[in-house]
Enzyme design. Structure first.
Site, PDB file in Angstrom:
ATOM      1  N   THR A  38       0.820  -1.213   0.000  1.00 16.09           N
ATOM      2  CA  THR A  38       0.000   0.000   0.000  1.00 16.09           C
ATOM      3  C   THR A  38       0.854   1.264   0.000  1.00 16.09           C
ATOM      4  OG1 THR A  38      -1.455   1.277   1.469  1.00 16.09           O
ATOM      5  CG2 THR A  38      -0.123  -0.362   2.517  1.00 16.09           C
ATOM      6  N   ASP A  39       0.269   2.359  -0.452  1.00 18.55           N
ATOM      7  CA  ASP A  39       0.971   3.650  -0.385  1.00 18.55           C
ATOM      8  C   ASP A  39       0.997   4.209   1.042  1.00 18.55           C
ATOM      9  OD1 ASP A  39      -1.732   4.322  -0.145  1.00 18.55           O
ATOM     10  OD2 ASP A  39      -1.688   5.916  -1.658  1.00 18.55           O
ATOM     11  N   GLU A  40       0.207   3.585   1.954  1.00 18.95           N
ATOM     12  CA  GLU A  40       0.126   4.133   3.318  1.00 18.95           C
ATOM     13  C   GLU A  40       1.447   3.995   4.072  1.00 18.95           C
ATOM     14  OE1 GLU A  40      -3.556   3.511   5.342  1.00 18.95           O
ATOM     15  OE2 GLU A  40      -4.615   3.113   3.482  1.00 18.95           O
TER      16      GLU A  40
ATOM     17  N   LYS B 107       2.255  -3.207   7.380  1.00 16.02           N
ATOM     18  CA  LYS B 107       2.554  -3.416   5.949  1.00 16.02           C
ATOM     19  C   LYS B 107       3.994  -2.998   5.648  1.00 16.02           C
ATOM     20  CE  LYS B 107       0.207  -4.611   2.967  1.00 16.02           C
ATOM     21  NZ  LYS B 107      -0.160  -5.942   2.423  1.00 16.02           N
TER      22      LYS B 107
HETATM   23  P1  NAD Z   1      -9.425  -7.546   2.131  1.00 14.60           P
HETATM   24  O1  NAD Z   1      -9.402  -7.204   3.588  1.00 14.60           O
HETATM   25  O2  NAD Z   1     -10.660  -7.319   1.341  1.00 14.60           O
HETATM   26  O3  NAD Z   1      -9.039  -9.092   1.948  1.00 14.60           O
HETATM   27  C1  NAD Z   1      -7.991  -9.715   2.616  1.00 14.60           C
HETATM   28  C2  NAD Z   1      -8.115 -11.226   2.390  1.00 14.60           C
HETATM   29  O4  NAD Z   1      -7.007 -11.873   3.056  1.00 14.60           O
HETATM   30  C3  NAD Z   1      -9.396 -11.840   2.955  1.00 14.60           C
HETATM   31  O5  NAD Z   1      -9.978 -12.708   2.011  1.00 14.60           O
HETATM   32  C4  NAD Z   1      -8.912 -12.608   4.184  1.00 14.60           C
HETATM   33  O6  NAD Z   1      -9.697 -13.747   4.492  1.00 14.60           O
HETATM   34  C5  NAD Z   1      -7.512 -13.009   3.755  1.00 14.60           C
HETATM   35  N1  NAD Z   1      -6.607 -13.270   4.883  1.00 14.60           N
HETATM   36  C6  NAD Z   1      -6.399 -12.487   5.993  1.00 14.60           C
HETATM   37  N2  NAD Z   1      -5.495 -13.059   6.795  1.00 14.60           N
HETATM   38  C7  NAD Z   1      -5.086 -14.202   6.184  1.00 14.60           C
HETATM   39  C8  NAD Z   1      -4.142 -15.215   6.514  1.00 14.60           C
HETATM   40  N3  NAD Z   1      -3.442 -15.152   7.651  1.00 14.60           N
HETATM   41  N4  NAD Z   1      -3.970 -16.246   5.650  1.00 14.60           N
HETATM   42  C9  NAD Z   1      -4.687 -16.312   4.518  1.00 14.60           C
HETATM   43  N5  NAD Z   1      -5.595 -15.391   4.148  1.00 14.60           N
HETATM   44  C10 NAD Z   1      -5.793 -14.347   4.976  1.00 14.60           C
HETATM   45  O7  NAD Z   1      -8.192  -6.786   1.524  1.00 14.60           O
HETATM   46  P2  NAD Z   1      -8.010  -6.061   0.096  1.00 14.60           P
HETATM   47  O8  NAD Z   1      -8.560  -4.706   0.166  1.00 14.60           O
HETATM   48  O9  NAD Z   1      -8.439  -7.008  -0.962  1.00 14.60           O
HETATM   49  O10 NAD Z   1      -6.408  -5.907   0.073  1.00 14.60           O
HETATM   50  C11 NAD Z   1      -5.569  -6.941  -0.462  1.00 14.60           C
HETATM   51  C12 NAD Z   1      -4.130  -6.514  -0.355  1.00 14.60           C
HETATM   52  O11 NAD Z   1      -3.931  -5.294  -1.072  1.00 14.60           O
HETATM   53  C13 NAD Z   1      -3.673  -6.232   1.081  1.00 14.60           C
HETATM   54  O12 NAD Z   1      -2.382  -6.765   1.250  1.00 14.60           O
HETATM   55  C14 NAD Z   1      -3.683  -4.737   1.194  1.00 14.60           C
HETATM   56  O13 NAD Z   1      -2.721  -4.285   2.123  1.00 14.60           O
HETATM   57  C15 NAD Z   1      -3.331  -4.329  -0.217  1.00 14.60           C
HETATM   58  N6  NAD Z   1      -3.849  -3.014  -0.635  1.00 14.60           N
HETATM   59  C16 NAD Z   1      -5.179  -2.713  -0.493  1.00 14.60           C
HETATM   60  C17 NAD Z   1      -5.657  -1.469  -0.940  1.00 14.60           C
HETATM   61  C18 NAD Z   1      -7.115  -1.103  -0.833  1.00 14.60           C
HETATM   62  O14 NAD Z   1      -7.475   0.042  -1.116  1.00 14.60           O
HETATM   63  N7  NAD Z   1      -8.010  -2.024  -0.475  1.00 14.60           N
HETATM   64  C19 NAD Z   1      -4.777  -0.557  -1.508  1.00 14.60           C
HETATM   65  C20 NAD Z   1      -3.418  -0.895  -1.636  1.00 14.60           C
HETATM   66  C21 NAD Z   1      -2.984  -2.131  -1.197  1.00 14.60           C
HETATM   67  P1  TYD Z   2     -10.737   3.866   4.089  1.00 15.49           P
HETATM   68  O1  TYD Z   2     -11.658   3.397   3.026  1.00 15.49           O
HETATM   69  O2  TYD Z   2     -10.848   3.257   5.463  1.00 15.49           O
HETATM   70  O3  TYD Z   2      -9.252   3.721   3.515  1.00 15.49           O
HETATM   71  P2  TYD Z   2      -7.840   4.258   4.124  1.00 15.49           P
HETATM   72  O4  TYD Z   2      -8.039   4.688   5.535  1.00 15.49           O
HETATM   73  O5  TYD Z   2      -7.004   3.034   4.016  1.00 15.49           O
HETATM   74  O6  TYD Z   2      -7.411   5.376   3.225  1.00 15.49           O
HETATM   75  O7  TYD Z   2     -10.896   5.428   4.259  1.00 15.49           O
HETATM   76  C1  TYD Z   2     -10.694   6.306   3.161  1.00 15.49           C
HETATM   77  C2  TYD Z   2     -10.828   7.716   3.676  1.00 15.49           C
HETATM   78  O8  TYD Z   2     -12.182   7.926   4.092  1.00 15.49           O
HETATM   79  C3  TYD Z   2      -9.975   7.980   4.894  1.00 15.49           C
HETATM   80  O9  TYD Z   2      -9.469   9.319   4.821  1.00 15.49           O
HETATM   81  C4  TYD Z   2     -10.937   7.852   6.068  1.00 15.49           C
HETATM   82  C5  TYD Z   2     -12.259   8.296   5.474  1.00 15.49           C
HETATM   83  N1  TYD Z   2     -13.468   7.646   6.038  1.00 15.49           N
HETATM   84  C6  TYD Z   2     -14.537   8.444   6.487  1.00 15.49           C
HETATM   85  O10 TYD Z   2     -14.486   9.693   6.421  1.00 15.49           O
HETATM   86  N2  TYD Z   2     -15.644   7.816   6.979  1.00 15.49           N
HETATM   87  C7  TYD Z   2     -15.740   6.467   7.076  1.00 15.49           C
HETATM   88  O11 TYD Z   2     -16.765   5.957   7.589  1.00 15.49           O
HETATM   89  C8  TYD Z   2     -14.638   5.655   6.607  1.00 15.49           C
HETATM   90  C9  TYD Z   2     -14.688   4.162   6.681  1.00 15.49           C
HETATM   91  C10 TYD Z   2     -13.533   6.304   6.080  1.00 15.49           C
END
Ligand code: NAD
Ligand code: TYD
Length: 352
Positions: free
Chosen positions: A132-134, A162
């Site tokens: 992630t970019d975080e 992460k």
């Molecule tokens: P998500 O929370 O929707 O899904 C995570 C999945 O991992 C779930 O299916 C869960 O059951 C599985 N999981 C958790 N712990 C596990 C373990 N110990 N063993 C096997 N499986 C396990 O997450 P997402 O949003 O799909 O994110 C996927 C990846 O992308 C993550 O690594 C996250 O850090 C990264 N990412 C997400 C975003 C975003 O905006 N969602 C952005 C950048 C990077």
């Molecule tokens: P989120 O989807 O949790 O992603 P991240 O924190 O990983 O960026 O949140 C996106 C942005 O939206 C973040 O600045 C927090 C804000 N947010 C709200 O304002 N209200 C909400 O209920 C949630 C879940 C997030």
């Protein structure tokens, strides 16, 4: 074949559907099925022999070792993680356990197996770590966007966990020669995202006539990317990325949270006219340590791998909203039980 971890979650499931649709190479999907994992995400490939689902933990060395020995994947793509910042604030231990300890066990098990492969298979193998970019922390309004050389400065327990895994992945390449690649992507949105994250939560609450909780002043900025564009980036990194490199992935679509929420309201007013969705917007207490701005400089992946996003924020949001409107059964399935508990826990804590 390839081994995907966390493939029942939001991005992992979209990746598998995309992969089976565009490439067709078999996928083994190892997922623990935590609250965020949902096999309903993969319903459209139910019974397809190219997708083998295995329930398990990336931290289980015996299970991962057996899967590697049996399937001999040419690549591992690690999506498995705990991913929600608010949950990491209320319960950081699970983030350290999965994103640090279990990810380390996965990496180490893969290294042990990979080290014994014949030379040509060893050289071709890839470990893609989806991050992630975080990890880069927070930007001021005038700061340049995050590049691959921006120093790590994680601010939330999620981001710190992460960052730790990214460092281990880097070290395993540098020390043992494991061919790893890390992607640092900005906020994703799209079909099948669990409605604890901003975009789907707003859609779900708006449709249910509930408040749309905006943290703080709503001016925090995220760089939004449609999930399908992230999947395309990961395919490009797997196919042509240089081992040992990291790639930043982002949509170049910086939008303030309040604007995201207003867009959801405007689009819903067209698709489901009637309620005054804007009137449901409610400013609530800010998230502790809330990062102000994320922005990605994606020049490297654009230049080296020819990747660029296909969707604008507007077109991606339209597709996303339509998907949620077309899939009430999916929503009903994920918004019961544990989900309700989380919403009352988090939003009681953040009431203004
Ligand atoms: P998500 O929370 O929707 O899904 C995570 C999945 O991992 C779930 O299916 C869960 O059951 C599985 N999981 C958790 N712990 C596990 C373990 N110990 N063993 C096997 N499986 C396990 O997450 P997402 O949003 O799909 O994110 C996927 C990846 O992308 C993550 O690594 C996250 O850090 C990264 N990412 C997400 C975003 C975003 O905006 N969602 C952005 C950048 C990077
Ligand atoms: P989120 O989807 O949790 O992603 P991240 O924190 O990983 O960026 O949140 C996106 C942005 O939206 C973040 O600045 C927090 C804000 N947010 C709200 O304002 N209200 C909400 O209920 C949630 C879940 C997030």
């Amino acid at each position: 074949m390839i081994l995907v971890t966390g493939g029942a979650g939001f991005i992992g499931a979209n990746f598998i559907l995309d992969w089976i649709g565009t490439n067709g190479e078999p996928v083994v999907n190892l997922d623990k099925l935590t609250y965020a994992g949902n096999l309903g995400n993969l319903a459209s490939i139910d019974g397809d022999a190219r997708h083998v689902f295995v329930r398990g933990d990336i931290g289980d060395r015996a299970q991962v070792g057996a899967l590697l020995a049996r399937h001999r994947p040419r690549a591992v793509l690690n999506f498995a993680a705990e991913t929600h910042v608010d949950r990491s604030i209320l319960g950081p231990a699970a983030f350290v356990e999965t994103n640090v300890v279990a990810t380390f066990a996965l990496l180490d098990t893969v290294r042990g197996w990979w080290a014994e492969l014949p030379a040509s298979e060893k050289a071709q193998f890839r470990f893609i770590h989806v991050s992630t970019d975080e990890v880069y922390g927070s930007l001021g309004t005038a700061d340049p966007a995050f590049s691959e050389t921006t120093p790590y400065a994680p601010n939330s327990p999620y981001a710190a966990s992460k960052a730790a895994s990214d460092h281990l992945v880097r070290a395993y390449c540098h020390t043992y020669g494991l061919p790893t690649l890390t992607t640092n992507c900005s906020n994703n949105y799209g079909p099948r995202q669990f409605p604890e994250k901003l975009v789907p939560l707003m859609i779900v609450n708006a449709l249910a006539g509930k408040p749309l909780p905006v943290y703080g002043d709503g001016a925090n900025v995220r760089d939004w990317l449609y999930v399908g564009d992230h999947c395309a980036a990961l395919r490009a990194v797997l196919a042509h990325g240089r081992a040992g490199e990291t790639y930043n992935v982002g949509g170049g679509a910086e939008v303030a949270n309040i604007e995201v929420v207003r867009m959801v309201c405007r689009m819903l007013a067209e698709a489901r006219p009637g309620p005054d969705y804007m009137a449901q917007i409610a400013f609530v207490k800010d998230r502790p340590g809330h990062d102000r701005r994320y922005a990605i400089d994606a020049a490297k992946i654009r230049r080296e791998l020819g990747w660029s996003p296909a969707e604008s924020f507007e077109s991606g949001m339209r597709r996303t909203l339509q998907w949620y409107l077309d899939n009430p059964g999916w929503l009903a399935g994920v918004t019961s039980g544990e989900y309700k508990k989380w919403i009352s826990l988090n939003y009681a804590a953040s009431a203004a």
